[in-house]
Motif scaffolding. Sequence first.
Motif, PDB file in Angstrom:
ATOM      1  N   ASP A   4       9.306   8.279  -4.220  1.00 29.96           N
ATOM      2  CA  ASP A   4       9.222   7.215  -3.232  1.00 29.96           C
ATOM      3  C   ASP A   4       8.970   5.841  -3.829  1.00 29.96           C
ATOM      4  OD1 ASP A   4       6.568   7.513  -3.916  1.00 29.96           O
ATOM      5  OD2 ASP A   4       5.852   7.831  -1.884  1.00 29.96           O
ATOM      6  N   LEU A   5       8.794   5.765  -5.158  1.00 32.07           N
ATOM      7  CA  LEU A   5       8.536   4.478  -5.796  1.00 32.07           C
ATOM      8  C   LEU A   5       9.054   4.482  -7.231  1.00 32.07           C
ATOM      9  CD1 LEU A   5       7.164   1.664  -5.781  1.00 32.07           C
ATOM     10  CD2 LEU A   5       5.077   2.823  -6.559  1.00 32.07           C
ATOM     11  N   ILE A   6       9.809   3.449  -7.563  1.00 35.23           N
ATOM     12  CA  ILE A   6      10.266   3.218  -8.938  1.00 35.23           C
ATOM     13  C   ILE A   6       9.906   1.773  -9.255  1.00 35.23           C
ATOM     14  CG2 ILE A   6      12.231   3.101 -10.521  1.00 35.23           C
ATOM     15  CD1 ILE A   6      13.682   5.013  -8.500  1.00 35.23           C
ATOM     16  N   HIS A  32       1.685  -9.417  -3.414  1.00 34.19           N
ATOM     17  CA  HIS A  32       0.567  -8.750  -2.746  1.00 34.19           C
ATOM     18  C   HIS A  32      -0.737  -9.385  -3.233  1.00 34.19           C
ATOM     19  CE1 HIS A  32       3.601  -5.884  -1.575  1.00 34.19           C
ATOM     20  NE2 HIS A  32       3.858  -5.622  -2.843  1.00 34.19           N
ATOM     21  N   GLY A  33      -1.416 -10.083  -2.338  1.00 35.38           N
ATOM     22  CA  GLY A  33      -2.671 -10.726  -2.719  1.00 35.38           C
ATOM     23  C   GLY A  33      -2.458 -11.700  -3.861  1.00 35.38           C
ATOM     24  N   ASN A  34      -3.276 -11.551  -4.904  1.00 36.67           N
ATOM     25  CA  ASN A  34      -3.175 -12.430  -6.077  1.00 36.67           C
ATOM     26  C   ASN A  34      -2.259 -11.867  -7.156  1.00 36.67           C
ATOM     27  OD1 ASN A  34      -4.966 -14.332  -5.016  1.00 36.67           O
ATOM     28  ND2 ASN A  34      -6.748 -13.181  -5.754  1.00 36.67           N
ATOM     29  N   GLY A  35      -1.569 -10.773  -6.834  1.00 32.01           N
ATOM     30  CA  GLY A  35      -0.670 -10.147  -7.814  1.00 32.01           C
ATOM     31  C   GLY A  35       0.544 -11.027  -8.099  1.00 32.01           C
ATOM     32  N   PRO A  36       1.340 -10.614  -9.064  1.00 30.55           N
ATOM     33  CA  PRO A  36       2.503 -11.413  -9.441  1.00 30.55           C
ATOM     34  C   PRO A  36       3.627 -11.333  -8.408  1.00 30.55           C
ATOM     35  CG  PRO A  36       2.496  -9.360 -10.657  1.00 30.55           C
ATOM     36  CD  PRO A  36       1.214  -9.412  -9.875  1.00 30.55           C
ATOM     37  N   GLU A  37       4.414 -12.382  -8.322  1.00 26.82           N
ATOM     38  CA  GLU A  37       5.619 -12.328  -7.504  1.00 26.82           C
ATOM     39  C   GLU A  37       6.569 -11.329  -8.148  1.00 26.82           C
ATOM     40  OE1 GLU A  37       7.434 -16.115  -6.832  1.00 26.82           O
ATOM     41  OE2 GLU A  37       5.808 -16.786  -5.537  1.00 26.82           O
ATOM     42  N   HIS A  38       7.234 -10.553  -7.310  1.00 28.82           N
ATOM     43  CA  HIS A  38       8.150  -9.536  -7.798  1.00 28.82           C
ATOM     44  C   HIS A  38       9.228  -9.327  -6.746  1.00 28.82           C
ATOM     45  CE1 HIS A  38       5.216  -7.426  -5.298  1.00 28.82           C
ATOM     46  NE2 HIS A  38       6.175  -6.542  -5.057  1.00 28.82           N
ATOM     47  N   TYR A  39      10.159  -8.435  -7.016  1.00 30.36           N
ATOM     48  CA  TYR A  39      11.233  -8.131  -6.076  1.00 30.36           C
ATOM     49  C   TYR A  39      11.163  -6.661  -5.681  1.00 30.36           C
ATOM     50  CZ  TYR A  39      13.292 -12.563  -7.438  1.00 30.36           C
ATOM     51  OH  TYR A  39      13.510 -13.896  -7.674  1.00 30.36           O
ATOM     52  N   ALA A  40      11.545  -6.370  -4.436  1.00 35.03           N
ATOM     53  CA  ALA A  40      11.534  -4.994  -3.944  1.00 35.03           C
ATOM     54  C   ALA A  40      12.772  -4.733  -3.103  1.00 35.03           C
ATOM     55  CB  ALA A  40      10.282  -4.735  -3.113  1.00 35.03           C
ATOM     56  N   ALA A  41      13.316  -3.527  -3.245  1.00 37.29           N
ATOM     57  CA  ALA A  41      14.449  -3.075  -2.430  1.00 37.29           C
ATOM     58  C   ALA A  41      14.116  -1.687  -1.911  1.00 37.29           C
ATOM     59  CB  ALA A  41      15.730  -3.026  -3.255  1.00 37.29           C
ATOM     60  N   THR A  42      14.408  -1.452  -0.648  1.00 38.31           N
ATOM     61  CA  THR A  42      14.219  -0.122  -0.073  1.00 38.31           C
ATOM     62  C   THR A  42      15.536   0.624  -0.162  1.00 38.31           C
ATOM     63  OG1 THR A  42      12.544  -0.975   1.436  1.00 38.31           O
ATOM     64  CG2 THR A  42      13.522   1.166   1.975  1.00 38.31           C
ATOM     65  N   LEU A  43      15.504   1.761  -0.832  1.00 39.28           N
ATOM     66  CA  LEU A  43      16.679   2.606  -1.011  1.00 39.28           C
ATOM     67  C   LEU A  43      16.721   3.654   0.103  1.00 39.28           C
ATOM     68  CD1 LEU A  43      16.315   3.184  -4.867  1.00 39.28           C
ATOM     69  CD2 LEU A  43      17.484   1.314  -3.696  1.00 39.28           C
ATOM     70  N   ALA A  44      17.723   4.498   0.040  1.00 40.27           N
ATOM     71  CA  ALA A  44      17.854   5.578   1.026  1.00 40.27           C
ATOM     72  C   ALA A  44      16.588   6.436   1.045  1.00 40.27           C
ATOM     73  CB  ALA A  44      19.063   6.449   0.686  1.00 40.27           C
ATOM     74  N   HIS A  45      16.266   6.947   2.202  1.00 44.30           N
ATOM     75  CA  HIS A  45      15.120   7.833   2.411  1.00 44.30           C
ATOM     76  C   HIS A  45      13.800   7.137   2.115  1.00 44.30           C
ATOM     77  CE1 HIS A  45      18.119  10.914   2.888  1.00 44.30           C
ATOM     78  NE2 HIS A  45      18.558  10.695   1.669  1.00 44.30           N
ATOM     79  N   THR A  47      12.811   5.257  -0.462  1.00 47.88           N
ATOM     80  CA  THR A  47      12.389   5.021  -1.842  1.00 47.88           C
ATOM     81  C   THR A  47      12.362   3.523  -2.103  1.00 47.88           C
ATOM     82  OG1 THR A  47      13.344   7.099  -2.584  1.00 47.88           O
ATOM     83  CG2 THR A  47      12.935   5.435  -4.278  1.00 47.88           C
ATOM     84  N   LEU A  48      11.305   3.056  -2.736  1.00 51.05           N
ATOM     85  CA  LEU A  48      11.140   1.644  -3.035  1.00 51.05           C
ATOM     86  C   LEU A  48      11.405   1.415  -4.520  1.00 51.05           C
ATOM     87  CD1 LEU A  48      10.264  -1.002  -1.639  1.00 51.05           C
ATOM     88  CD2 LEU A  48       7.936  -0.480  -2.371  1.00 51.05           C
ATOM     89  N   LEU A  49      12.306   0.475  -4.822  1.00 52.72           N
ATOM     90  CA  LEU A  49      12.567   0.054  -6.201  1.00 52.72           C
ATOM     91  C   LEU A  49      11.994  -1.340  -6.349  1.00 52.72           C
ATOM     92  CD1 LEU A  49      14.008   0.371  -8.990  1.00 52.72           C
ATOM     93  CD2 LEU A  49      15.954  -0.768  -7.941  1.00 52.72           C
ATOM     94  N   GLU A  50      11.086  -1.524  -7.308  1.00 43.35           N
ATOM     95  CA  GLU A  50      10.461  -2.820  -7.523  1.00 43.35           C
ATOM     96  C   GLU A  50      10.714  -3.313  -8.937  1.00 43.35           C
ATOM     97  OE1 GLU A  50       6.719  -2.862  -4.481  1.00 43.35           O
ATOM     98  OE2 GLU A  50       6.330  -2.010  -6.463  1.00 43.35           O
ATOM     99  N   LEU A  51      10.933  -4.617  -9.047  1.00 45.41           N
ATOM    100  CA  LEU A  51      11.076  -5.298 -10.330  1.00 45.41           C
ATOM    101  C   LEU A  51       9.874  -6.217 -10.491  1.00 45.41           C
ATOM    102  CD1 LEU A  51      14.818  -6.390 -10.080  1.00 45.41           C
ATOM    103  CD2 LEU A  51      13.899  -4.363 -11.226  1.00 45.41           C
ATOM    104  N   TYR A  52       9.062  -5.952 -11.495  1.00 43.50           N
ATOM    105  CA  TYR A  52       7.853  -6.735 -11.748  1.00 43.50           C
ATOM    106  C   TYR A  52       7.968  -7.449 -13.087  1.00 43.50           C
ATOM    107  CZ  TYR A  52       4.465  -5.299  -8.176  1.00 43.50           C
ATOM    108  OH  TYR A  52       3.773  -5.123  -7.008  1.00 43.50           O
ATOM    109  N   GLY A  66      19.794   6.554 -12.068  1.00 42.82           N
ATOM    110  CA  GLY A  66      21.024   6.874 -11.352  1.00 42.82           C
ATOM    111  C   GLY A  66      20.957   6.366  -9.926  1.00 42.82           C
ATOM    112  N   LEU A  67      21.973   5.615  -9.506  1.00 41.95           N
ATOM    113  CA  LEU A  67      22.058   5.090  -8.151  1.00 41.95           C
ATOM    114  C   LEU A  67      23.399   5.480  -7.556  1.00 41.95           C
ATOM    115  CD1 LEU A  67      20.728   1.480  -8.859  1.00 41.95           C
ATOM    116  CD2 LEU A  67      19.457   3.360  -7.807  1.00 41.95           C
TER     117      LEU A  67
END
Length: 101
Positions: A4-6, A32-45, A47-52, A66-67
């Motif tokens: 559910d998370l990559i 999120h809060g004081n965390g770094p800016e990042h990118y997120a995409a919701t995949l099928a079912h 699953t969240l893919l995040e780039l930090y 694999g996508l």
Amino acid sequence: MNNDLIVLYTEQLDACHAFYSGLGLTLVREQHGNGPEHYAATLAHGTLLELYPATRRPATGYLRLGLTAPASATSTPAGRHTLTDPDGRTVVLTIHEENTP
């Protein structure tokens, strides 16, 4: 069990954002809060893919990801494509025609 998370940590956030967006992912800028800016995409079912950015954590090393996407989601032609992201990770992108599962 389902994945559910990559999370990919990168020293090339903008380049990776452009690469994965170019594959057809809709990446949304988040913080999120004081965390770094990042990118997120919701995949099928869900699953969240995040780039930090690799700041507090080191860049994610070698990974084979694999996508699968329908042809309507990307400009990449149908078939199996082995690509390399800006950090050198292998991305196997499988594009299927709309009537193919």
